[in-house]
Design an enzyme around this catalytic site. Structure first.
Site, PDB file in Angstrom:
ATOM      1  N   LYS A  91      81.198  72.791  29.828  1.00 16.59           N
ATOM      2  CA  LYS A  91      80.897  74.157  30.284  1.00 16.59           C
ATOM      3  C   LYS A  91      81.660  75.170  29.430  1.00 16.59           C
ATOM      4  O   LYS A  91      82.818  74.941  29.067  1.00 16.59           O
ATOM      5  CB  LYS A  91      81.290  74.278  31.756  1.00 16.59           C
ATOM      6  CG  LYS A  91      80.858  75.548  32.459  1.00 16.59           C
ATOM      7  CD  LYS A  91      81.276  75.518  33.937  1.00 16.59           C
ATOM      8  CE  LYS A  91      80.757  76.704  34.719  1.00 16.59           C
ATOM      9  NZ  LYS A  91      81.139  76.644  36.154  1.00 16.59           N
ATOM     10  N   SER A 134      77.232  77.585  39.295  1.00 17.71           N
ATOM     11  CA  SER A 134      77.249  78.231  38.000  1.00 17.71           C
ATOM     12  C   SER A 134      77.214  77.260  36.826  1.00 17.71           C
ATOM     13  O   SER A 134      76.964  77.687  35.703  1.00 17.71           O
ATOM     14  CB  SER A 134      78.508  79.097  37.875  1.00 17.71           C
ATOM     15  OG  SER A 134      79.664  78.285  37.904  1.00 17.71           O
ATOM     16  N   SER A 193      79.923  75.121  42.429  1.00 15.22           N
ATOM     17  CA  SER A 193      79.292  75.235  41.105  1.00 15.22           C
ATOM     18  C   SER A 193      79.086  73.937  40.342  1.00 15.22           C
ATOM     19  O   SER A 193      78.422  73.952  39.299  1.00 15.22           O
ATOM     20  CB  SER A 193      80.090  76.192  40.224  1.00 15.22           C
ATOM     21  OG  SER A 193      79.744  77.510  40.532  1.00 15.22           O
TER      22      SER A 193
HETATM   23  N1  GLN Z   1      78.091  80.277  43.851  1.00 20.74           N
HETATM   24  C1  GLN Z   1      79.466  80.523  44.162  1.00 20.74           C
HETATM   25  C2  GLN Z   1      79.888  81.857  43.617  1.00 20.74           C
HETATM   26  O1  GLN Z   1      79.080  82.516  43.087  1.00 20.74           O
HETATM   27  C3  GLN Z   1      80.312  79.419  43.651  1.00 20.74           C
HETATM   28  C4  GLN Z   1      80.579  79.538  42.211  1.00 20.74           C
HETATM   29  C5  GLN Z   1      81.486  78.473  41.695  1.00 20.74           C
HETATM   30  O2  GLN Z   1      81.732  77.461  42.333  1.00 20.74           O
HETATM   31  N2  GLN Z   1      82.065  78.757  40.545  1.00 20.74           N
HETATM   32  O3  GLN Z   1      80.999  82.244  43.713  1.00 20.74           O
END
Ligand code: GLN
Length: 471
Positions: A65, A140, A164
């Site tokens: 990532k 994400s 994410s």
């Molecule tokens: N979807 C969640 C957010 O937008 C989790 C994101 C993540 O785990 N980085 O914060």
């Protein structure tokens, strides 16, 4: 069987046995990654790195990532404000992977600073879901999930702050593990919410997740919150669930917005767990329904502080560098951050502001403690708690971009474990209307080996075949 059909662990084993050439494997995946038409990558290696291939990861290339710092290689966290940033050092997690024999294949696309559940908040464009190109891969870590599902990379790593890793894994039909908070060093991970951020694997199967995890865990003097795991990660081999006690939270059934296909797939797998010998009972996580509200105060609060460092002085973008300092700050941050990141900074700054701190941030922290207590109570009766990973299958691109609340609801089942700092894994749970669904198992802190074993037994019984996405 071509090398593309092999799991990463199987490929690593062949390389080590001399039955598969690591260079040939590299060429296969490097070619596939370079031809990526899903938008999964933001950078693909030109040449095979010189790191050893005789380690436990057997020369099997890994996609990382974009949030992880990689020395000399763009590390932009999906943000314009870090465009062109090439850090002088590499994240510990990545250092460990390359040291264990996995060369860096590519950097994967992601929501900006890991804020999002669809990968549509990336400054570098959306990612398409290989099961249906008009749909999102989740987020994400959407690029990592899509890349592994489509066979553009043998395995990948991502980060999970509130879901994410698990949610995109679920939407793309692969395995995603969020380890216990502290299992893997956060050093060199571009920070979103430091009390929640955790690295982890996104892989084709549970054995691959265990192998990738085993290489990354460990205490790191550069991250004072890192602990490692109490025991080495073992290869998951369980084929049944005898003696395993599973708790199914009532709250799963009291929640609106869970698609009927997702719920049906979940209930079928709970029944399968019973057939494998597990005892299954309903349980209560009474504060879990408040997890999302607490998370969307705590995570933005920490983000507003972490993101203060992007001021146009030290890294990345600078706008109006010849203006006075305040103008330069404002223009740089105004141009460099996308709308969701700005929303989070404003939410977080508000929650931390004097006069509101106790009402918002303080209350959210208390709810966080209550959620941890709920899980602690559950562990007195159960080994694991199980839920669907995401309330829905992959949704069409653009479907939720205008409605932040609808987007946040994706994280309903994943956020409680993040707040409690406990490990949770999503495994593919078959298809609903030709799209993958996910089954989540969560366990007590540091229960990774048992969790992976249980997931392995279930995975085997579910018998999901993801090969269609690699075609
Ligand atoms: N979807 C969640 C957010 O937008 C989790 C994101 C993540 O785990 N980085 O914060």
């Amino acid at each position: 069987m071509t090398p593309l059909d092999l799991s990463a662990a199987a490929a690593a084993e062949r390389v080590r046995a001399g039955d598969l050439d690591a260079g040939e494997l590299w060429e296969l995946y490097r070619g596939r990654a370079a031809a990526d038409d899903l938008g999964a990558f933001v950078w693909v290696a030109e040449e095979r790195p010189g790191n050893p291939t005789d380690g436990p990861l057997g020369g099997v290339p890994v996609a990382v990532k974009d949030l992880f710092c990689t020395a000399g290689v763009p590390s932009q966290a999906g943000s314009k404000i870090l465009e062109g940033y090439r850090p002088p050092y590499t994240a510990t997690a990545v250092e460990r992977l390359t040291g264990a024999g996995a060369p860096l294949l590519a950097k994967t696309n992601q929501d900006e600073f890991a804020m999002g559940s669809s990968n549509e908040n990336s400054a570098f464009g959306p990612v398409r879901n290989p099961w249906d190109r008009e749909r999102v891969p989740g987020g994400s870590s959407g690029g990592s999930a899509a890349a592994v599902a489509a066979g553009l990379a043998p395995w990948a790593i991502g980060t999970d702050t509130g879901g994410s890793i698990r949610q995109p894994a679920s939407l793309c039909g692969i395995v995603g593990l969020k380890p216990t908070y502290g299992a893997i060093s956060r050093y060199g991970m571009i920070a979103f919410a430091s009390s929640l951020d955790q690295a982890g694997p996104l892989t084709r199967d549970v054995a691959d997740a265990a192998l990738l995890l085993s290489a990354m865990v460990g205490k790191d003097p550069c991250d004072s919150t890192s602990l490692g795991l109490p025991e080495p990660v073992t290869e998951p081999t369980a084929t049944d669930l005898r003696g395993v006690r599973l708790g199914v939270p009532e709250e799963v059934f009291e929640t609106e917005g869970v698609e009927s296909g997702v719920l049906a797939a979940f209930e079928a797998t709970v029944e399968l767990a019973r057939q494998l010998g597990a005892t299954v009972e309903r349980c209560h996580l009474p504060h879990a329904p408040h997890a999302l509200s607490a998370y969307y105060l705590i995570a933005p609060a920490e983000a507003s502080s972490n993101l203060a460092r992007y001021d146009g002085v030290r890294y990345g973008l600078r706008v109006n560098g010849d203006a006075d300092l305040l103008t330069m700050y404002l223009r740089t941050r105004g141009a460099g951050f996308g709308p969701e990141v700005k929303r989070r900074i404003m939410l977080g700054t508000y929650a931390l502001s004097s006069g509101y701190y106790d009402a918002y941030y303080g209350t959210a922290q208390k709810v966080r403690t209550l959620i941890s207590d709920d899980f602690r109570a559950a562990w007195e009766r159960f080994d694991f708690v199980v839920t669907p990973t995401s309330p829905t299958v992959a949704f069409p691109l653009g479907a939720k971009t205008a409605d932040p609340l609808a987007m946040y609801l994706n994280d309903y089942f994943t956020v409680p474990m993040s707040l409690a700092g406990i490990p949770a894994i999503s495994i593919p749970n078959g298809l609903s209307e030709r799209l993958p669904t996910g089954f989540q198992l969560a366990g007590p802190a540091f229960s990774e080996n048992r969790l992976l074993d249980a997931a392995h037994a279930l995975e085997r019984a579910i018998g999901f075949d993801g090969s269609a996405a690699r075609a």
